[in-house]
Design a protein around this motif. Structure first.
Motif, PDB file in Angstrom:
ATOM      1  N   ILE A  11       3.306  19.815 -31.231  1.00 34.86           N
ATOM      2  CA  ILE A  11       4.380  20.848 -31.288  1.00 34.86           C
ATOM      3  C   ILE A  11       5.722  19.915 -31.265  1.00 34.86           C
ATOM      4  CG2 ILE A  11       5.617  22.771 -30.864  1.00 34.86           C
ATOM      5  CD1 ILE A  11       3.110  24.261 -30.245  1.00 34.86           C
TER       6      ILE A  11
ATOM      7  N   ALA B 105       8.886  20.408 -30.242  1.00 36.54           N
ATOM      8  CA  ALA B 105       8.989  21.703 -29.651  1.00 36.54           C
ATOM      9  C   ALA B 105      10.666  21.976 -29.364  1.00 36.54           C
ATOM     10  CB  ALA B 105       8.473  21.487 -28.323  1.00 36.54           C
TER      11      ALA B 105
ATOM     12  N   CYS C 197      11.176  25.074 -31.770  1.00 36.22           N
ATOM     13  CA  CYS C 197      10.116  25.879 -31.971  1.00 36.22           C
ATOM     14  C   CYS C 197      10.127  27.116 -31.035  1.00 36.22           C
ATOM     15  CB  CYS C 197       8.653  25.010 -31.578  1.00 36.22           C
ATOM     16  SG  CYS C 197       7.037  25.928 -32.028  1.00 36.22           S
TER      17      CYS C 197
ATOM     18  N   VAL D  11       5.787  31.371 -30.833  1.00 38.23           N
ATOM     19  CA  VAL D  11       4.734  30.216 -31.525  1.00 38.23           C
ATOM     20  C   VAL D  11       3.979  29.185 -30.623  1.00 38.23           C
ATOM     21  CG1 VAL D  11       4.874  28.244 -33.142  1.00 38.23           C
ATOM     22  CG2 VAL D  11       5.997  30.238 -33.724  1.00 38.23           C
ATOM     23  N   ARG D  12       4.885  28.783 -29.547  1.00 38.84           N
ATOM     24  CA  ARG D  12       4.472  27.754 -28.722  1.00 38.84           C
ATOM     25  C   ARG D  12       3.278  28.494 -27.865  1.00 38.84           C
ATOM     26  NH1 ARG D  12       9.870  27.161 -27.497  1.00 38.84           N
ATOM     27  NH2 ARG D  12       9.854  27.931 -25.327  1.00 38.84           N
TER      28      ARG D  12
ATOM     29  N   ILE E  64       3.115  21.249 -35.813  1.00 37.91           N
ATOM     30  CA  ILE E  64       3.958  22.401 -35.979  1.00 37.91           C
ATOM     31  C   ILE E  64       5.192  21.648 -36.058  1.00 37.91           C
ATOM     32  CG2 ILE E  64       4.432  24.573 -35.506  1.00 37.91           C
ATOM     33  CD1 ILE E  64       1.766  24.836 -33.996  1.00 37.91           C
ATOM     34  N   THR E  65       6.054  21.825 -36.911  1.00 40.79           N
ATOM     35  CA  THR E  65       7.509  21.409 -37.022  1.00 40.79           C
ATOM     36  C   THR E  65       8.351  22.101 -38.085  1.00 40.79           C
ATOM     37  OG1 THR E  65       8.956  19.523 -37.363  1.00 40.79           O
ATOM     38  CG2 THR E  65       7.082  19.502 -38.698  1.00 40.79           C
ATOM     39  N   ARG E  66       9.576  22.412 -37.939  1.00 38.52           N
ATOM     40  CA  ARG E  66      10.429  23.098 -38.845  1.00 38.52           C
ATOM     41  C   ARG E  66      10.899  21.773 -39.861  1.00 38.52           C
ATOM     42  NH1 ARG E  66      14.243  27.507 -36.036  1.00 38.52           N
ATOM     43  NH2 ARG E  66      12.668  28.970 -35.772  1.00 38.52           N
TER      44      ARG E  66
ATOM     45  N   ASN F  99       4.818  25.073 -40.322  1.00 35.25           N
ATOM     46  CA  ASN F  99       6.009  25.255 -39.791  1.00 35.25           C
ATOM     47  C   ASN F  99       5.601  26.702 -39.230  1.00 35.25           C
ATOM     48  OD1 ASN F  99       6.383  27.271 -41.700  1.00 35.25           O
ATOM     49  ND2 ASN F  99       8.083  26.384 -42.869  1.00 35.25           N
ATOM     50  N   ASP F 100       6.853  27.133 -38.279  1.00 34.45           N
ATOM     51  CA  ASP F 100       6.748  28.162 -37.615  1.00 34.45           C
ATOM     52  C   ASP F 100       7.108  29.587 -38.542  1.00 34.45           C
ATOM     53  OD1 ASP F 100       9.456  27.905 -38.087  1.00 34.45           O
ATOM     54  OD2 ASP F 100      10.102  28.263 -36.197  1.00 34.45           O
TER      55      ASP F 100
ATOM     56  N   TYR G 163      14.130  35.048 -34.914  1.00 34.29           N
ATOM     57  CA  TYR G 163      12.833  34.819 -35.185  1.00 34.29           C
ATOM     58  C   TYR G 163      12.096  36.087 -35.428  1.00 34.29           C
ATOM     59  CZ  TYR G 163       8.341  32.590 -35.772  1.00 34.29           C
ATOM     60  OH  TYR G 163       6.829  32.208 -36.145  1.00 34.29           O
TER      61      TYR G 163
END
Length: 153
Positions: A7, A9, A12, A16-17, A74-76, A93-94, A130
């Motif tokens: 992640i 992070a 994030c 999600v985490r 997982i990344t934006r 992604n998230d 979010y």
């Protein structure tokens, strides 16, 4: 079986985490948070926190150098996602988007166009937090992608 969930992070969302930690524990997978500072985690589930220096892209570069085709990231960061897809690493992604060889160039072009508009002052980007829908889209994508990784490996 997928070896690790990485992640990116720093940006994030907590939801999600924590969800990823829970699912990783359920599937007996290692999960790693990589950031430039300590990021809160769900103490009920194990995770490894890797703190990189504060230079630009140090966390991205760490993940890139460590992740392989059996892992999930997982990344934006769309530019970072493009690098990972080229390396044949599975990336989401998230917000529920899976980045693939088929879609990454178009997503990157859209990002660059939006960035250029913002730089020119034509549009302003606002963060509205979010949402529950974004999390639901993420959770569905995460479950689908992870199921496929576990099945293929």
């Amino acid at each position: 079986m997928a070896k690790k969930i990485w992640i990116d992070a720093d940006s994030c969302p907590k939801l999600v985490r924590f969800h990823a930690q829970k699912i990783a524990a359920k599937n007996n997978m290692e999960i790693l948070f990589v950031a430039n500072k300590e990021i809160p985690s769900d103490k009920d589930y194990p995770c490894k926190m890797i703190i990189c220096d504060s230079t630009k892209d140090s966390a991205d570069n760490y993940i890139f150098n460590q992740a392989d085709s059996k892992d999930l990231v997982i990344t934006r960061d769309i530019i970072f996602a493009d690098r990972l897809v080229t390396k044949e690493v599975t990336v989401i992604n998230d917000q529920g988007t899976e980045f693939t060889k088929e879609n990454i160039k178009e997503i990157l072009a859209d990002r660059n166009f939006d960035f250029a508009l913002a730089q020119a002052g034509v549009v302003k980007h606002h963060s509205y937090g979010y949402t529950k829908k974004q999390f639901a889209d993420f959770a569905n994508c995460f479950d689908r992608v992870l199921t496929n990784l576990l099945k293929d490996n």
